[in-house]
Design an enzyme around this catalytic site. Structure first.
Site, mmCIF file in Angstrom:
data_model
loop_
_atom_site.group_PDB
_atom_site.id
_atom_site.type_symbol
_atom_site.label_atom_id
_atom_site.label_comp_id
_atom_site.label_asym_id
_atom_site.label_seq_id
_atom_site.Cartn_x
_atom_site.Cartn_y
_atom_site.Cartn_z
ATOM 1 N N CYS A 72 82.037 55.929 15.951
ATOM 2 C CA CYS A 72 83.171 56.742 16.394
ATOM 3 C C CYS A 72 83.308 57.994 15.534
ATOM 4 O O CYS A 72 82.820 58.056 14.400
ATOM 5 C CB CYS A 72 84.460 55.934 16.243
ATOM 6 S SG CYS A 72 84.573 54.475 17.274
ATOM 7 N N GLU A 74 85.914 59.046 13.973
ATOM 8 C CA GLU A 74 86.677 58.833 12.739
ATOM 9 C C GLU A 74 85.773 58.340 11.613
ATOM 10 O O GLU A 74 85.855 58.803 10.472
ATOM 11 C CB GLU A 74 87.780 57.782 12.966
ATOM 12 C CG GLU A 74 88.851 58.211 13.954
ATOM 13 C CD GLU A 74 88.526 57.858 15.401
ATOM 14 O OE1 GLU A 74 87.333 57.879 15.793
ATOM 15 O OE2 GLU A 74 89.473 57.579 16.143
ATOM 16 N N CYS A 114 87.705 51.478 13.117
ATOM 17 C CA CYS A 114 88.066 52.734 12.433
ATOM 18 C C CYS A 114 89.360 52.568 11.649
ATOM 19 O O CYS A 114 89.502 53.102 10.552
ATOM 20 C CB CYS A 114 88.183 53.875 13.432
ATOM 21 S SG CYS A 114 86.569 54.400 14.040
#
Ligand code: THU
Length: 163
Positions: A72, A74, A114
């Site tokens: 991801c 993040e 995350c």
């Protein structure tokens, strides 16, 4: 038996209500969506981290044909920040996403993995991270990942470690 309620504070605001530094950070997250590699989901996510010393770094989601190998926006961003600037605390993180050529109207929130990485980053630098979740119609702001991960497992749950 008892019930315990956990309350969490989320500030909802419009873009115009943000200050210049906040707009700049969100701008960097939006720009990072253009560097996403998301041929499978076609959901382009960008994140931007504000580090101590006013350094901004950004990253995007990077997918893979073997789906779980991708990551991801993040985590891309935080791991990059931590590997390039290990001595600088992460003060704030902005997240934006676009799909079909349009930024999403209502914010998307970080996935569980995350959230866990953001928690570790807060604990590592011993300071909360303000998080901005961008949507064109509304923006959510939380003062710490603890608002999104109230009952969390962190380093204090493990026996004391040597630093
Ligand atoms: N994704 C992110 O990058 N951040 C989030 O907060 C939610 C999901 C990515 C992972 C995957 O590449 C795509 O969005 C669809 O799940």
């Amino acid at each position: 038996m008892e019930n315990r309620n956990i309350t969490t504070k989320i500030t909802v605001c419009s873009y115009d209500e943000l200050n210049e530094e906040e707009k700049k950070l969100i701008g960097a997250a939006k720009e990072a969506t253009n560097r996403s590699y998301a041929p499978y989901s076609r959901f382009q996510v960008g994140a931007a981290a504000l580090l101590a010393g006013d350094i901004v770094v950004s990253g995007s989601n990077q997918e893979n044909a073997a789906y779980p190998s991708g990551t991801c926006a993040e985590r891309t961003t935080l791991f990059y920040a931590n590997s390039q600037y290990p001595d600088r605390a992460v003060k704030a993180l902005a997240i934006a996403a676009q799909t079909g050529g349009e930024f999403i109207a209502h914010p998307t929130a970080p996935c569980g993995a995350c959230r866990q990485v953001i928690l570790e980053t807060e604990e590592r630098y011993k300071q909360p991270m303000r998080i901005y979740l961008y949507g064109t119609e509304e923006i959510f702001v939380v003062d710490s990942i603890r608002s999104l991960l109230p009952l969390c497992f962190g380093k204090n749950d493990l026996p004391e470690q040597a630093e």
